[in-house]
Design an enzyme around this catalytic site. Structure first.
Site, mmCIF file in Angstrom:
data_model
loop_
_atom_site.group_PDB
_atom_site.id
_atom_site.type_symbol
_atom_site.label_atom_id
_atom_site.label_comp_id
_atom_site.label_asym_id
_atom_site.label_seq_id
_atom_site.Cartn_x
_atom_site.Cartn_y
_atom_site.Cartn_z
ATOM 1 N N HIS A 39 0.865 -1.281 0.151
ATOM 2 C CA HIS A 39 0.146 -0.148 0.021
ATOM 3 C C HIS A 39 0.964 1.227 0.042
ATOM 4 O O HIS A 39 1.830 1.262 0.823
ATOM 5 C CB HIS A 39 -1.056 0.084 1.122
ATOM 6 C CG HIS A 39 -0.394 0.102 2.578
ATOM 7 N ND1 HIS A 39 -0.313 1.147 3.186
ATOM 8 C CD2 HIS A 39 -0.143 -0.969 3.459
ATOM 9 C CE1 HIS A 39 0.363 0.865 4.440
ATOM 10 N NE2 HIS A 39 0.469 -0.436 4.571
ATOM 11 N N ASP B 265 6.298 0.755 6.634
ATOM 12 C CA ASP B 265 4.766 0.605 6.487
ATOM 13 C C ASP B 265 4.224 1.616 5.814
ATOM 14 O O ASP B 265 3.697 2.664 6.333
ATOM 15 C CB ASP B 265 4.219 0.620 7.823
ATOM 16 C CG ASP B 265 2.657 0.149 7.827
ATOM 17 O OD1 ASP B 265 2.212 -0.388 6.676
ATOM 18 O OD2 ASP B 265 2.000 0.695 8.628
ATOM 19 N N GLU C 200 -4.941 1.839 2.570
ATOM 20 C CA GLU C 200 -5.115 0.703 3.358
ATOM 21 C C GLU C 200 -5.233 0.853 4.844
ATOM 22 O O GLU C 200 -6.025 0.199 5.610
ATOM 23 C CB GLU C 200 -3.817 -0.191 3.165
ATOM 24 C CG GLU C 200 -3.678 -1.835 3.961
ATOM 25 C CD GLU C 200 -3.088 -1.751 5.122
ATOM 26 O OE1 GLU C 200 -3.363 -2.728 6.168
ATOM 27 O OE2 GLU C 200 -2.689 -0.586 5.606
ATOM 28 N N GLU C 201 -4.521 1.840 5.159
ATOM 29 C CA GLU C 201 -4.451 2.261 6.460
ATOM 30 C C GLU C 201 -5.955 2.735 7.435
ATOM 31 O O GLU C 201 -6.196 2.238 8.314
ATOM 32 C CB GLU C 201 -3.454 3.491 6.968
ATOM 33 C CG GLU C 201 -2.123 3.068 6.562
ATOM 34 C CD GLU C 201 -1.329 2.094 7.601
ATOM 35 O OE1 GLU C 201 -2.206 1.443 8.377
ATOM 36 O OE2 GLU C 201 -0.347 1.917 7.491
ATOM 37 N N ASP D 291 3.412 -6.409 3.397
ATOM 38 C CA ASP D 291 3.041 -5.232 4.202
ATOM 39 C C ASP D 291 3.355 -5.494 5.743
ATOM 40 O O ASP D 291 2.535 -5.492 6.734
ATOM 41 C CB ASP D 291 1.517 -5.133 4.064
ATOM 42 C CG ASP D 291 1.115 -4.063 5.178
ATOM 43 O OD1 ASP D 291 1.600 -3.057 5.399
ATOM 44 O OD2 ASP D 291 -0.128 -4.010 5.337
ATOM 45 N N HIS E 270 3.391 2.841 12.673
ATOM 46 C CA HIS E 270 2.640 3.759 12.816
ATOM 47 C C HIS E 270 3.114 4.984 13.750
ATOM 48 O O HIS E 270 2.451 5.498 14.750
ATOM 49 C CB HIS E 270 1.138 3.100 13.707
ATOM 50 C CG HIS E 270 0.578 2.351 12.540
ATOM 51 N ND1 HIS E 270 -0.765 1.555 12.949
ATOM 52 C CD2 HIS E 270 0.617 2.041 11.237
ATOM 53 C CE1 HIS E 270 -1.204 0.919 11.892
ATOM 54 N NE2 HIS E 270 -0.308 1.202 10.916
#
Length: 462
Positions: free
Chosen positions: A272, A284, A318-319, A346, A416
């Site tokens: 992503h 990520d 995606e998130e 991922d 994140h």
């Protein structure tokens, strides 16, 4: 009769796989070429550096994401890929805004916080309230409305792996709201306590009030929990300007090497392109999409053209929504029968271990043979349970799904958070991931047999 036919097919595939001892030998030479090229490659890491340092994080709806999408299409064309396009996708546009949290009693102390994605904001003057702290949903339920009403709930849940722990982030705010809480603070889903909060998506139960929700550092959560356990009243002031804007225009980016014999049949690999609005989205999922692109770029440089089409996809959103994977499935439409396999990366780009695969027993034997080609880079482990959030819509319609897997030693230390930056991506590990993706993608797109789906996939990333 149908069960007999399926059993016969599974047995036939198993026999076919057993009769193909030469699969590893057949692709040894081309696999070594791809691995040699990947281990010597510098262009891929340079592309990743550009994405991280010159474009930065890429939240859905943000200008930086749209810059990344246009740049990605340019990079695919530069790599010599065909049919490069941007598939239009409407994405949610959540804006973080200014935010802060302070403990105002028994100490006056700033808290390390990040608002959770899709959270509502506080009133302009913020919220000041007493705190109740719990470690589990069961503890919250035992407190009941009488002890939760009008309070800020702090979840000090133990980290038991990302899968089980993330549910406190995703559903904790609404569970607290159901008992009258005015806000929720959730201990970050990470095993590392370094005063660094980790954000992520949460989802509201539409039957409950929407309350502001933020992640706080593990240290802050443990401190608050200890104070309340000792009977010390804790009060917190929370300010969040988070809000939703109208959906924004965005898109998935795809490019491919058309197959020389069966161009209508497709193996897709990707990750992503969006990220959270902190850090640089390096692990990520920037490293993943660039590794997938570089896998195809090396095939082009080496003049390799598999029998089937091999496609790279940078899925969007995606998130905090998953709309890119859904849009891609809709774009495929009736061509779903020609989707031979889908590979998603991922889980960061630490040293690769291999692939998880949502396939049947006969196909697993074939993949084990492919895995032997990857022992050289430590990526030969083939296990069950492959998949990912972006390829889930394909897998639900029968496409065999694989998830590239790494050692994952530190991934959730950075995940994140502000720490998800380029320096966390080791160039050597990155190149090994490129090698693993290139070999697996090429062989699946070229070998005579097709995989058959089976087993369950896994959702990752969010």
């Amino acid at each position: 009769m149908r069960r007999f036919a399926l059993t016969f097919l599974a047995c036939a595939l198993a026999v076919f796989a057993a009769d193909q001892p030469g699969l590893t030998d057949q692709y040894r030479a081309v696999a070594d070429k791809l691995i040699d090229a990947a281990l010597a490659d510098t262009e891929g890491y340079n592309r990743l550096a550009y994405l991280c340092y010159r474009i930065g994080n890429r939240l859905s709806g943000s200008p930086s994401l749209e810059r990344a999408i246009q740049w990605s299409a340019e990079q695919m064309k530069e790599a010599g890929l065909s049919n490069v396009r941007i598939i239009p996708v409407k994405v949610p546009h959540w804006v973080r805004g200014a935010e802060s949290a302070r403990m105002v009693a028994p100490l006056d102390k700033p808290l390390h916080m990040l608002g959770l994605g899709m959270s509502v904001g506080t009133p302009p003057q913020g919220i000041t309230a007493d705190v109740v702290a719990v470690s589990t949903f069961e503890e919250l339920a035992k407190l009941g409305r009488e002890k939760v009403q009008g309070k800020i709930v702090v979840y000090n849940e133990e980290y038991l792996g990302y899968g089980p722990t993330r549910y406190y982030r995703s559903s904790g705010p609404s569970r607290a709201a159901a008992l009258g809480a005015v806000a929720a603070l959730v201990r970050s889903a990470t095993p590392l306590a370094m005063q660094a909060p980790h954000t992520g998506e949460m989802a509201y139960d539409e039957s409950q009030p929407k309350i502001p929700a933020a992640a706080i550092s593990p240290e802050d959560a443990m401190m608050i929990a200890r104070l309340t356990a000792d009977g010390v009243p804790v009060k917190v002031h929370l300010e969040m300007a988070a809000h939703m804007e109208p959906d924004a225009d965005s898109g998935d980016v795809v490019g491919e090497i058309p197959g020389k014999l069966h161009p209508e049949e497709v193996v897709v690999l990707g990750g992503h392109i969006d990220s959270w609005d902190v850090g640089q989205g390096a692990q990520d999922d920037g490293a993943s999409i660039i590794a997938c692109l570089e896998a195809l770029a090396l095939m082009k440089k080496l003049g390799l053209q598999p029998s089937r089409t091999i496609r790279v996809a940078f899925w969007v959103n995606e998130e905090n929504g998953g709309r890119g994977g859904v849009a891609y499935r809709e774009w495929i439409g009736a061509r779903i029968k020609d989707q031979v396999a889908a590979i998603e990366m991922d889980g960061g780009a630490e040293a690769p271990r291999g692939f998880g695969a949502g396939v049947d027993a006969g196909s697993m034997e074939l993949l084990q043979q492919v895995g032997k080609l990857l022992d050289r880079v430590g990526a030969g482990e083939i296990t069950g349970g492959g998949g990912g959030a972006d390829i889930a819509p394909l897998m639900r319609d029968g496409v065999p799904g694989l998830g590239e897997r790494t050692v994952g030693t530190h991934y959730f230390d950075w995940h994140h958070s502000e720490a998800d930056t380029l320096d966390k991506v080791d160039p050597e590990d990155f190149r090994k991931n490129v090698a693993a993706l290139a070999v697996m993608g090429y062989v699946l797109a070229d070998m005579p047999a097709r995989l058959s789906a089976g087993g369950g996939g896994r959702r990752s990333g969010q």
